[in-house]
Design an enzyme around this catalytic site. Structure first.
Site, PDB file in Angstrom:
ATOM      1  CD  GLU A 191     -10.314  -8.800   0.764  1.00  0.00           C
ATOM      2  OE1 GLU A 191     -10.718  -9.756   0.094  1.00  0.00           O
ATOM      3  OE2 GLU A 191      -9.357  -8.078   0.455  1.00  0.00           O
ATOM      4  CE  LYS A 248       0.537  -7.087  -0.299  1.00  0.00           C
ATOM      5  NZ  LYS A 248      -0.065  -6.974   1.041  1.00  0.00           N
ATOM      6  CG  ASP A 255      -1.740 -10.088   0.457  1.00  0.00           C
ATOM      7  OD1 ASP A 255      -2.298  -9.465  -0.455  1.00  0.00           O
ATOM      8  OD2 ASP A 255      -1.022  -9.533   1.328  1.00  0.00           O
ATOM      9  N   GLY A 286       0.798  -1.239   0.000  1.00  0.00           N
ATOM     10  CA  GLY A 286       0.000   0.000   0.000  1.00  0.00           C
ATOM     11  C   GLY A 286       0.816   1.267   0.000  1.00  0.00           C
ATOM     12  N   GLY A 343     -13.464  -4.270   9.600  1.00  0.00           N
ATOM     13  CA  GLY A 343     -13.092  -4.025   8.201  1.00  0.00           C
ATOM     14  C   GLY A 343     -11.611  -4.271   7.936  1.00  0.00           C
TER      15      GLY A 343
END
Ligand SMILES: NC(=O)c1ccc[n+]([C@@H]2O[C@H](COP(=O)([O-])OP(=O)(O)OC[C@H]3O[C@@H](n4cnc5c(N)ncnc54)[C@H](OP(=O)(O)O)[C@@H]3O)[C@@H](O)[C@H]2O)c1
Length: 428
Positions: free
Chosen positions: A191, A206, A202, A135, A188
């Site tokens: 997911e 990366k 994930d 991010g 939140g």
């Protein structure tokens, strides 16, 4: 004044935030980059969907792929997601049609990054993907530009905020994996289907991207991946008592001219920097020469952090320098040897839940010595009521395949009550 015409394809969490940011910050971006960014077109799947942004009807493209052939578009920002389907079609077509591309799609870059970068290089356009990895942490640009002088020997860190939130909450709140995961979903941070976050996939995508940038190599699938699904509260407590924290870490490292890529829960010293990173934060640590160690930490996901990374990519294109997507030309990228984790040596934490009866401990220690793994520490915690015992072993360094052989061999014993656990130790 120079201008750059942009199409944003995908108007979900990230696309809508980016659209608004570009509208609100056009002036300052123009001043900083000496070029005016203009959002000419947008598209998504469903034109009639209610969105929290106002879109003038002239901006809307009925067919998102029309952006790839439109002469009025210089840059296409792909924010659909997924390695296949519309995102793949869009990015391949855009580059083939000599459009610059910015994407936040790690799955696509991890799978097709090599093929895409060849097209981008051939056509003299940029393919930028800062937002695809960690991010808002500007690790890609740091590797490609700020740290360009360095020969990198290792990159590692916390690349997934969801799993870090879960592990640090289990540690701090005295709660089970399931309780913490349910809470993470409510807040939140996870997911509704968090499997890619929890099973290590994930982080693996990366890491593959970072590893190829660090070692000037092609993307390589030889990567050991283990997630956090099997971490129990008791392992976190045991780690604490032994002076460690458990973190899901990704590592890519050059050892004796071989590259090892691995993702797994790791016991890491409590007083290390990476052990102190809690919650949804990401942290990346790079070891290089001549710089030594560099650390970057920050928000790993969400519209604000991701937009920060996207704007960095867009700005680089506004400034107009064409770069190789993976730092050096595809012709110069190396075919390095990526070694299997089996031959890598680790100290490790092993936990055996056994029936408490004479002979069990000596049988286990015999299996260790048969596999030439020496024991550094052994703790036995008997539970008289359950007639069971928890045996915790910290080993000296040994090849990974020997540690796994012990797990396999002990698993088959009648005295074993639960699948034994192996967690590797790393000193960072
Ligand atoms: N969310 C994060 O925190 C985060 C962080 C870093 C990177 N990323 C990456 O950013 C990308 C976007 O994520 P997101 O969270 O914004 O996803 P999202 O909310 O699910 O949005 C996806 C968008 O793609 C559109 N879309 C789907 N199928 C399409 C098709 N066939 N043609 C055209 N548009 C289509 C959807 O259209 P509709 O709106 O009409 O349904 C939606 O606007 C992904 O690659 C993700 O991995 C996300």
């Amino acid at each position: 004044m120079k201008k750059l015409n942009i199409a944003i394809i995908g108007l979900g969490n990230i696309g809508t935030y980016l659209f608004k940011y570009l509208k609100d910050n056009r002036k300052i971006l123009t001043k900083k980059n000496n070029c005016l960014p203009i959002v000419k077109y947008v598209s998504a799947k469903n034109k009639n969907k209610k969105r929290n942004i106002k879109i003038h009807k002239n901006l809307w493209l009925n067919n998102y792929l029309d952006a790839t052939k439109n002469k009025n578009i210089d840059l296409i920002i792909e924010l659909i997601g997924g390695a296949e389907g519309p995102a793949k079609k869009l990015v391949f077509e855009s580059l083939k049609n000599k459009k610059h591309v910015v994407t936040a799609n790690k799955a696509l870059i991890a799978k097709y990054g090599d093929a895409l970068s060849k097209i981008a290089e051939k056509n003299g356009v940029n393919l930028e993907f800062e937002a695809a990895v960690c991010g808002g942490v500007p690790i890609i640009r740091s590797l490609k530009e700020g740290l360009i002088a360095n020969k990198i020997s290792k990159i590692y860190g916390i690349f997934n905020g969801t799993s870090n939130y879960i592990l640090s909450s289990m540690d701090k709140q005295n709660k089970s994996f399931k309780e913490v995961l349910d809470n993470a979903k409510k807040l939140g941070y996870a997911e509704s289907n968090p499997s890619a976050d929890l099973n290590g996939d994930d982080v693996s995508s990366k890491l593959k991207i970072l590893s190829s940038l660090c070692f000037n190599s092609f993307l390589n699938d030889n990567i050991y991946v283990e997630g956090i699904k099997d971490i129990d509260k008791i392992d976190i407590d045991n780690a604490n008592n032994l002076g460690f924290k458990i973190k899901l870490l990704g590592f890519a490292e050059l050892v004796n001219n071989k590259i090892y890529q691995r993702v797994h829960p790791t016991l890491i010293k409590k007083d290390s920097y990476v052990a102190s990173i809690d919650g949804v934060l990401n942290a990346v640590i790079v070891d290089g020469k001549p710089i030594g160690q560099t650390v970057i930490q920050g928000e790993g996901a969400g519209p604000t952090a991701t937009t920060s990374a996207l704007i960095s990519d867009i700005s680089s294109i506004l400034r107009g320098n064409i770069k190789f997507p993976f730092s050096i030309s595809s012709k110069e990228r190396n075919k390095l040897k990526f070694e299997n984790i089996d031959e890598r040596t680790f100290s490790a934490y092993l936990r055996f839940e056994v029936i408490d009866k004479p002979g069990v401990l000596s049988n286990i220690t015999n299996i260790f010595s048969k596999n030439k793994v020496s024991i550094k520490r052994l703790i036995q915690n008997p539970d008289k009521n359950k007639k069971s015992s928890s045996i915790i072993v910290i080993t000296h360094k040994s090849k990974d395949r020997f540690l796994n052989k012990i797990i396999k061999e002990v698993s088959n014993k009648k005295y074993i009550k639960k699948k034994p656990k192996l967690i590797r130790i790393d000193n960072g």
